[in-house]
Scaffold this active site. Structure first.
Site, PDB file in Angstrom:
ATOM      1  N   VAL A 107     -10.331 -17.699 -33.488  1.00 46.48           N
ATOM      2  CA  VAL A 107     -11.810 -18.212 -33.749  1.00 46.48           C
ATOM      3  C   VAL A 107     -11.578 -18.219 -35.317  1.00 46.48           C
ATOM      4  O   VAL A 107     -10.885 -17.309 -35.998  1.00 46.48           O
ATOM      5  CB  VAL A 107     -12.827 -17.416 -33.409  1.00 46.48           C
ATOM      6  N   ASP A 157     -12.794 -32.312 -35.795  1.00 43.87           N
ATOM      7  CA  ASP A 157     -12.884 -31.283 -34.904  1.00 43.87           C
ATOM      8  C   ASP A 157     -13.525 -31.678 -33.553  1.00 43.87           C
ATOM      9  O   ASP A 157     -12.790 -31.663 -32.412  1.00 43.87           O
ATOM     10  CB  ASP A 157     -13.405 -29.987 -35.098  1.00 43.87           C
TER      11      ASP A 157
END
Lengths: 326, 326
Positions: A107, A157
């Site tokens: 992350v 993304d």
């Protein structure tokens, strides 16, 4: 009954930052995936949990009740809720789902983890509810989630998380999927340094304002790299792609977004035989990528780790968002 | 009677490599000098000796007779002979001088050592023979010597060696002397890696041929850096000059002439508080320069040496070729 969907991580191969100024960027889906399982609840709440982050909580309308991780957990769970909500709205259903996230994507490393989770959540919930959800619906759900995370996301993304494969992307003009045969053997090296995409973008903007006569032709040159790379990708010409990565890394350094830790990992990869290496994403920390012939991937991973980074092998995948067979 | 003349080393502040393609480069004389003493001989030979290199020998017409260092010494002594010969010709004298070189300029490090020696030799011999030798004559003598060393030299080294100060240089269009007040505190860091200027120039040319759409705007941006730097120099704005050095270093990396040892010294300098740092000259080895507020020069020298380089403080000098008072 529980339905699981998965969605791939992305890496930007070429053109980050320059894409902000209208130049093309090239990104690929890689074989690290986020998995989201959805099942129905008997109440109207949306329960979101992330095993990896150790956080969970309940959403009902505008309220949030933490289960694990306290009230701070909300910001990290909210994007999943947003994507889930969008599909629930499509299905004209008020709520009542459990959304469980498992992910092998690091992350806050510029690998599109949040978009992958959002896309997988949207897909799994659509399937769970038996409502017809197109890929474009999933893309829009993930994009809405991204807006919560990034303010004005580029859209790369969510596009990669949804469609997979290799995408050529122009800001405001969307993306083109490229048919790319053959392997693209990469190593991702993580500096472990957290950075803010927004701050890095602002920093480049400031430099561009200060030195327009330098930055404008530089940004233009940056855009040409992505276009040269498309041709090399189509030919499967890894040597050229590697050289273009090296050029691209230096041009990102020129706009001030590389730093010593990134340069060290880049040099470690090259030293270990990479055909080329560059930072990927916003810079200032985060990850580098290195392109290599398959037989050298292991050495590159080792050398990056010796230099203090965390590294893993990543390969291009054409598999976008996907319902996992139970 | 012996006459001694001295001449300064140069460093390229901005624009190396891009100057090959018509963009401006900015160079400065620094306070490292070559000293050449000349005295008359009773025969017609030209005797050239370099105490630092431990080589010497006798020239007569086209023949060379080694004194120290064997026949290989000739190539290193020949440029001095060429400059000396040019002044002897001007004076309509056949020969008969001893030319002794002492220099504090590192050789083959891109610091213009050979041009400084040639200019100082020309000046000292002119004075010795009592012939009127203009600065332009000295420049031409040093340029002719440089042609022997480099084939097609840019002319920056002989210009700095002769005129001193800061020069803005365009290939084929000569140089403009800039009036620059104030200090320019620099550290020079030497990787100790020898490289060939010719090879590095050829490498960039090859890359330009391969990726014209990338390299052409990049080279243009490179030229703008030198022009921005001129303005900053006039204002004495060291912060901007430092930032421009960082941009310039990255753009030299983009054209493939930096490498890990150079990047390490650049990062060492920045880490120690430099306002900016870049490779200087041809790259592939050789030196970096770092700009700094005066109080941090010592730290930067130390950090570069810790990283394995050799470093010294260098300051801009306006003193070009100069007859030393005995």
């Amino acid at each position: 009954m529980s339905v699981t969907a998965s969605s791939p991580a992305k890496i930007i191969l070429f053109g980050e930052h320059f894409v902000v100024y209208g130049e093309p960027a090239l990104a690929t889906a890689i074989d690290k995936r986020a998995y989201v399982s959805a099942d129905l609840r008997s109440d109207e709440r949306i329960y979101v949990s992330s095993a990896d982050l150790g956080i969970s909580g309940y959403f009902l309308n505008e309220s949030f009740q933490a289960d694990c991780g306290g009230p701070e957990a909300r910001a990290k769970l909210e994007p999943v809720r947003i994507a889930a909500q969008r599909i629930l709205n499509l299905a004209k259903k008020k709520g009542g789902v459990n959304v469980k996230v498992r992910s092998s994507i690091p992350v806050a490393a510029g690998l599109g983890s949040s978009a992958a989770v959002a896309a997988a959540a949207a897909s799994s919930i659509g399937q769970l509810l038996g409502v017809e959800v197109s890929r474009d619906d999933i893309f829009q759900a993930a994009l809405e989630a991204e807006r919560f995370v990034h303010g004005t996301p580029s859209g790369i993304d969510p596009a990669i998380a949804t469609y997979g494969g290799v995408l050529l992307y122009y800001k405001g003009k969307g993306h083109t999927c490229l048919k790319v045969e053959g392997d693209l053997p990469l190593v991702v090296g993580d500096t472990g340094i957290k950075r803010s995409t927004g701050e890095m973008v602002a920093q480049v903007r400031k430099m561009k304002k200060r030195y327009p006569s330098i930055l404008n032709p530089l940004i233009k040159a940056g855009g040409r790299i992505a276009l040269c790379a498309v041709e090399a990708l189509k030919r499967g010409d890894l040597n050229t792609l590697g050289e273009l990565m090296n050029i691209n890394h230096a041009m990102l350094s020129a706009v001030g977004v590389s730093n010593e830790p990134l340069d060290r990992l880049v040099h470690a990869a090259r030293r270990a035989g990479a055909l080329g290496a560059k930072l990927t994403g916003a810079g200032g920390g985060g990850c580098i990528i290195a392109l290599s012939h398959p037989e050298k991937l292991g050495q590159i991973v080792e050398e990056i780790e010796r230099e203090g980074g965390k590294a893993f092998v990543a390969r291009k995948t054409n598999l976008g968002v996907n319902i996992e067979r139970p």
